[in-house]
Design a protein around this motif. Structure first.
Motif, PDB file in Angstrom:
ATOM      1  N   THR A 121     -25.868 -45.064   5.360  1.00  0.00           N
ATOM      2  CA  THR A 121     -24.657 -44.317   5.006  1.00  0.00           C
ATOM      3  C   THR A 121     -24.362 -43.184   5.985  1.00  0.00           C
ATOM      4  O   THR A 121     -23.379 -42.453   5.817  1.00  0.00           O
ATOM      5  CB  THR A 121     -24.769 -43.737   3.586  1.00  0.00           C
ATOM      6  N   ALA A 122     -25.184 -43.023   7.011  1.00  0.00           N
ATOM      7  CA  ALA A 122     -24.995 -41.939   7.976  1.00  0.00           C
ATOM      8  C   ALA A 122     -24.017 -42.303   9.085  1.00  0.00           C
ATOM      9  O   ALA A 122     -23.843 -41.547  10.041  1.00  0.00           O
ATOM     10  CB  ALA A 122     -26.337 -41.524   8.575  1.00  0.00           C
ATOM     11  N   GLN A 123     -23.380 -43.463   8.988  1.00  0.00           N
ATOM     12  CA  GLN A 123     -22.287 -43.828   9.884  1.00  0.00           C
ATOM     13  C   GLN A 123     -21.264 -44.613   9.062  1.00  0.00           C
ATOM     14  O   GLN A 123     -21.617 -45.272   8.082  1.00  0.00           O
ATOM     15  CB  GLN A 123     -22.776 -44.643  11.083  1.00  0.00           C
ATOM     16  N   ALA A 124     -20.012 -44.550   9.455  1.00  0.00           N
ATOM     17  CA  ALA A 124     -18.977 -45.179   8.633  1.00  0.00           C
ATOM     18  C   ALA A 124     -17.683 -45.350   9.418  1.00  0.00           C
ATOM     19  O   ALA A 124     -17.461 -44.693  10.440  1.00  0.00           O
ATOM     20  CB  ALA A 124     -18.699 -44.336   7.384  1.00  0.00           C
ATOM     21  N   ILE A 125     -16.847 -46.263   8.911  1.00  0.00           N
ATOM     22  CA  ILE A 125     -15.472 -46.390   9.374  1.00  0.00           C
ATOM     23  C   ILE A 125     -14.633 -45.486   8.478  1.00  0.00           C
ATOM     24  O   ILE A 125     -14.681 -45.607   7.247  1.00  0.00           O
ATOM     25  CB  ILE A 125     -14.970 -47.837   9.252  1.00  0.00           C
ATOM     26  N   VAL A 126     -13.874 -44.573   9.080  1.00  0.00           N
ATOM     27  CA  VAL A 126     -13.057 -43.660   8.285  1.00  0.00           C
ATOM     28  C   VAL A 126     -11.583 -43.802   8.647  1.00  0.00           C
ATOM     29  O   VAL A 126     -11.233 -44.178   9.775  1.00  0.00           O
ATOM     30  CB  VAL A 126     -13.500 -42.184   8.456  1.00  0.00           C
ATOM     31  N   VAL A 127     -10.737 -43.506   7.685  1.00  0.00           N
ATOM     32  CA  VAL A 127      -9.283 -43.450   7.883  1.00  0.00           C
ATOM     33  C   VAL A 127      -8.800 -42.118   7.327  1.00  0.00           C
ATOM     34  O   VAL A 127      -9.516 -41.438   6.590  1.00  0.00           O
ATOM     35  CB  VAL A 127      -8.559 -44.620   7.185  1.00  0.00           C
ATOM     36  N   ARG A 128      -7.581 -41.745   7.658  1.00  0.00           N
ATOM     37  CA  ARG A 128      -7.026 -40.518   7.096  1.00  0.00           C
ATOM     38  C   ARG A 128      -6.749 -40.709   5.604  1.00  0.00           C
ATOM     39  O   ARG A 128      -6.528 -41.819   5.146  1.00  0.00           O
ATOM     40  CB  ARG A 128      -5.740 -40.127   7.852  1.00  0.00           C
ATOM     41  N   GLN A 129      -6.772 -39.635   4.885  1.00  0.00           N
ATOM     42  CA  GLN A 129      -6.632 -39.700   3.430  1.00  0.00           C
ATOM     43  C   GLN A 129      -5.325 -40.367   3.014  1.00  0.00           C
ATOM     44  O   GLN A 129      -5.269 -41.092   2.021  1.00  0.00           O
ATOM     45  CB  GLN A 129      -6.706 -38.292   2.840  1.00  0.00           C
ATOM     46  N   ASP A 130      -4.251 -40.154   3.785  1.00  0.00           N
ATOM     47  CA  ASP A 130      -2.952 -40.727   3.420  1.00  0.00           C
ATOM     48  C   ASP A 130      -2.706 -42.093   4.048  1.00  0.00           C
ATOM     49  O   ASP A 130      -1.598 -42.640   3.954  1.00  0.00           O
ATOM     50  CB  ASP A 130      -1.826 -39.771   3.824  1.00  0.00           C
ATOM     51  N   SER A 131      -3.730 -42.674   4.669  1.00  0.00           N
ATOM     52  CA  SER A 131      -3.559 -43.980   5.312  1.00  0.00           C
ATOM     53  C   SER A 131      -3.326 -45.070   4.268  1.00  0.00           C
ATOM     54  O   SER A 131      -3.973 -45.088   3.208  1.00  0.00           O
ATOM     55  CB  SER A 131      -4.799 -44.321   6.143  1.00  0.00           C
ATOM     56  N   PRO A 132      -2.437 -46.025   4.554  1.00  0.00           N
ATOM     57  CA  PRO A 132      -2.240 -47.148   3.632  1.00  0.00           C
ATOM     58  C   PRO A 132      -3.360 -48.173   3.719  1.00  0.00           C
ATOM     59  O   PRO A 132      -3.432 -49.089   2.895  1.00  0.00           O
ATOM     60  CB  PRO A 132      -0.915 -47.748   4.105  1.00  0.00           C
ATOM     61  N   ILE A 133      -4.238 -48.025   4.701  1.00  0.00           N
ATOM     62  CA  ILE A 133      -5.331 -48.987   4.905  1.00  0.00           C
ATOM     63  C   ILE A 133      -6.399 -48.779   3.832  1.00  0.00           C
ATOM     64  O   ILE A 133      -6.953 -47.691   3.681  1.00  0.00           O
ATOM     65  CB  ILE A 133      -5.933 -48.841   6.312  1.00  0.00           C
ATOM     66  N   ARG A 134      -6.678 -49.847   3.085  1.00  0.00           N
ATOM     67  CA  ARG A 134      -7.663 -49.773   2.005  1.00  0.00           C
ATOM     68  C   ARG A 134      -8.832 -50.728   2.212  1.00  0.00           C
ATOM     69  O   ARG A 134      -9.846 -50.615   1.521  1.00  0.00           O
ATOM     70  CB  ARG A 134      -6.989 -50.092   0.665  1.00  0.00           C
ATOM     71  N   THR A 135      -8.691 -51.681   3.111  1.00  0.00           N
ATOM     72  CA  THR A 135      -9.759 -52.647   3.371  1.00  0.00           C
ATOM     73  C   THR A 135      -9.930 -52.810   4.870  1.00  0.00           C
ATOM     74  O   THR A 135      -9.008 -52.555   5.665  1.00  0.00           O
ATOM     75  CB  THR A 135      -9.426 -54.027   2.761  1.00  0.00           C
ATOM     76  N   VAL A 136     -11.108 -53.276   5.264  1.00  0.00           N
ATOM     77  CA  VAL A 136     -11.383 -53.519   6.682  1.00  0.00           C
ATOM     78  C   VAL A 136     -10.442 -54.595   7.224  1.00  0.00           C
ATOM     79  O   VAL A 136     -10.003 -54.531   8.380  1.00  0.00           O
ATOM     80  CB  VAL A 136     -12.860 -53.917   6.887  1.00  0.00           C
ATOM     81  N   ALA A 137     -10.092 -55.577   6.406  1.00  0.00           N
ATOM     82  CA  ALA A 137      -9.190 -56.644   6.851  1.00  0.00           C
ATOM     83  C   ALA A 137      -7.856 -56.092   7.333  1.00  0.00           C
ATOM     84  O   ALA A 137      -7.204 -56.672   8.218  1.00  0.00           O
ATOM     85  CB  ALA A 137      -8.970 -57.649   5.724  1.00  0.00           C
ATOM     86  N   GLN A 138      -7.436 -54.961   6.788  1.00  0.00           N
ATOM     87  CA  GLN A 138      -6.168 -54.360   7.178  1.00  0.00           C
ATOM     88  C   GLN A 138      -6.217 -53.673   8.538  1.00  0.00           C
ATOM     89  O   GLN A 138      -5.197 -53.179   9.022  1.00  0.00           O
ATOM     90  CB  GLN A 138      -5.715 -53.360   6.106  1.00  0.00           C
ATOM     91  N   LEU A 139      -7.395 -53.644   9.154  1.00  0.00           N
ATOM     92  CA  LEU A 139      -7.498 -53.104  10.505  1.00  0.00           C
ATOM     93  C   LEU A 139      -6.992 -54.090  11.562  1.00  0.00           C
ATOM     94  O   LEU A 139      -6.866 -53.732  12.737  1.00  0.00           O
ATOM     95  CB  LEU A 139      -8.949 -52.732  10.830  1.00  0.00           C
ATOM     96  N   LYS A 140      -6.698 -55.306  11.165  1.00  0.00           N
ATOM     97  CA  LYS A 140      -6.210 -56.304  12.116  1.00  0.00           C
ATOM     98  C   LYS A 140      -4.962 -55.784  12.829  1.00  0.00           C
ATOM     99  O   LYS A 140      -4.000 -55.349  12.201  1.00  0.00           O
ATOM    100  CB  LYS A 140      -5.886 -57.614  11.401  1.00  0.00           C
ATOM    101  N   GLY A 141      -5.018 -55.832  14.175  1.00  0.00           N
ATOM    102  CA  GLY A 141      -3.902 -55.373  14.983  1.00  0.00           C
ATOM    103  C   GLY A 141      -3.815 -53.869  15.140  1.00  0.00           C
ATOM    104  O   GLY A 141      -2.935 -53.364  15.841  1.00  0.00           O
ATOM    105  N   GLN A 142      -4.752 -53.130  14.524  1.00  0.00           N
ATOM    106  CA  GLN A 142      -4.715 -51.674  14.555  1.00  0.00           C
ATOM    107  C   GLN A 142      -5.602 -51.131  15.680  1.00  0.00           C
ATOM    108  O   GLN A 142      -6.533 -51.780  16.147  1.00  0.00           O
ATOM    109  CB  GLN A 142      -5.183 -51.092  13.221  1.00  0.00           C
ATOM    110  N   ARG A 143      -5.301 -49.912  16.101  1.00  0.00           N
ATOM    111  CA  ARG A 143      -6.108 -49.227  17.121  1.00  0.00           C
ATOM    112  C   ARG A 143      -7.249 -48.486  16.429  1.00  0.00           C
ATOM    113  O   ARG A 143      -7.015 -47.652  15.531  1.00  0.00           O
ATOM    114  CB  ARG A 143      -5.237 -48.253  17.912  1.00  0.00           C
ATOM    115  N   VAL A 144      -8.478 -48.803  16.832  1.00  0.00           N
ATOM    116  CA  VAL A 144      -9.665 -48.236  16.194  1.00  0.00           C
ATOM    117  C   VAL A 144     -10.511 -47.532  17.252  1.00  0.00           C
ATOM    118  O   VAL A 144     -10.842 -48.113  18.289  1.00  0.00           O
ATOM    119  CB  VAL A 144     -10.504 -49.334  15.503  1.00  0.00           C
ATOM    120  N   ALA A 145     -10.879 -46.294  16.988  1.00  0.00           N
ATOM    121  CA  ALA A 145     -11.670 -45.499  17.925  1.00  0.00           C
ATOM    122  C   ALA A 145     -13.156 -45.631  17.622  1.00  0.00           C
ATOM    123  O   ALA A 145     -13.568 -45.598  16.459  1.00  0.00           O
ATOM    124  CB  ALA A 145     -11.250 -44.035  17.848  1.00  0.00           C
ATOM    125  N   PHE A 146     -13.953 -45.765  18.666  1.00  0.00           N
ATOM    126  CA  PHE A 146     -15.412 -45.765  18.541  1.00  0.00           C
ATOM    127  C   PHE A 146     -16.019 -45.634  19.927  1.00  0.00           C
ATOM    128  O   PHE A 146     -15.344 -45.842  20.940  1.00  0.00           O
ATOM    129  CB  PHE A 146     -15.928 -47.035  17.837  1.00  0.00           C
TER     130      PHE A 146
END
Length: 331
Positions: A128-153
């Motif tokens: 649990t010491a690492q995670a995928i995070v989104v902004r609180q107001d993001s409409p993204i609720r599942t990892v599947a919704q990251l398709k086509g999105q820009r993800v930083a890492f």
């Protein structure tokens, strides 16, 4: 004696290989000759660490290793890095002897570049010491919704492997997103201004963005990526000075025990050293086990799974065999 190092930029083939893997590589440290050190006086142990290297920072702040290694006529130099890949790069080209903890995804990259490294300790899993995070107001609720999105890492970090596995769990791959390979500082800025849809990050940066920017966890490593942190040594050094590794190993274990038994005082000590508030550091520390153990079969098997996953997606330039690397065992 302890000091922070400046760097020189001597190019080597392996340095370029690692740089090509996407590390935001820091300049390399000036090479030091062990033979010269012995001839001129005490031998020098060169240790690389990061802001997330809590246990090594604890030992550094108290000069614990300097005192423990004095009877062996070994002094200590400390060199700070912004991420794990440049740290292992310096280990690879004989600018370091030991590293503090690096995320479990980092060693396979060094092995793919031909590094001669020895696994000498691990911290037990902290998924649990690492995670995928989104902004609180993001409409993204599942990892599947990251398709086509820009993800930083950070490429090659433990967060990279978490993202690979989380996408696979959702029926996707890294090819289905737009990767943004950014350092934690740059990724935090991009995340807050909304130029990335999600950020994959580890503690203490994870705790900081949760507390300071109200980030929402989309997926952590639970039942997905163990997030063991590995301590590594240059193999020639490990063969020559197993006595030094034994001293460092014992000191790390004691430091880990103290920090877990004293979360409040540990956070109060650590916070000003890394520029965070004590509450944020304590939140991060609660997710890390800080339990230092000898490297075991399970941890090496996961190393191979990580290497295979990266090779399958052409993230690594070639396949690696983790079992070919030496493993130091405490007596």
């Amino acid at each position: 004696m302890s000091h922070e190092s400046d760097a020189t930029r001597g190019p080597t083939r392996r340095r370029l290989v690692l740089a090509g893997l996407g590390s935001a590589a820091l300049p390399l440290l000036s090479p030091l000759s062990h033979a010269a050190n012995v001839a001129e006086g005490p031998e020098t142990l060169r240790i690389g660490y990061q802001k997330s290297s809590t246990l090594m920072i604890w030992l550094k702040s108290r000069e614990t290793l300097e005192k423990a290694l004095a009877p062996l006529k070994v002094s200590v130099q400390w060199h700070e890095f912004t991420s794990g890949l440049p740290l292992l790069e310096s280990l690879n080209v004989n600018n370091l002897d030991l590293t503090a903890d690096v995320a479990d995804a980092v060693p396979p990259f060094a092995l793919a570049a031909g590094a001669q490294l020895t696994y000498y300790a691990i911290e037990t899993p902290s998924p649990t010491a690492q995670a995928i995070v989104v902004r609180q107001d993001s409409p993204i609720r599942t990892v599947a919704q990251l398709k086509g999105q820009r993800v930083a890492f950070a490429k090659g970090a433990g967060a990279h492997y978490l993202l690979v596995e989380a996408l696979a769990e959702a029926g996707l791959s890294v090819r289905d997103i737009e990767p943004a390979y950014l350092t934690p500082a740059d990724a935090r800025a991009a995340f807050e201004r909304g130029s990335v849809a999600a950020w994959v990050i580890w503690d203490p940066f994870l705790a900081a963005v949760q507390r300071q920017a109200n980030a929402r966890i989309l997926r952590d490593g639970t039942k997905l990526a163990s997030y063991r942190r590995f301590y590594l040594a240059a193999t020639p050094y490990a063969k020559r000075r197993p006595d030094v590794l034994a001293v460092v190993y014992d000191a790390l274990r004691r430091a880990g025990d103290w920090i877990k038994r004293n979360p409040g005082p540990a956070a109060a000590w650590h916070a000003p050293l890394i520029g965070l508030d004590p509450a944020t550091v304590e939140a991060a520390n609660l997710r890390r086990t800080y339990q230092v153990q000898a490297v075991d079969a399970a941890s090496l098997e996961e190393q191979q799974r990580i290497a295979d996953a990266f090779a399958a997606q052409s993230i690594l330039p070639r396949k690696v065999t983790v079992a070919a690397s030496p493993v130091w065992k405490p007596v």
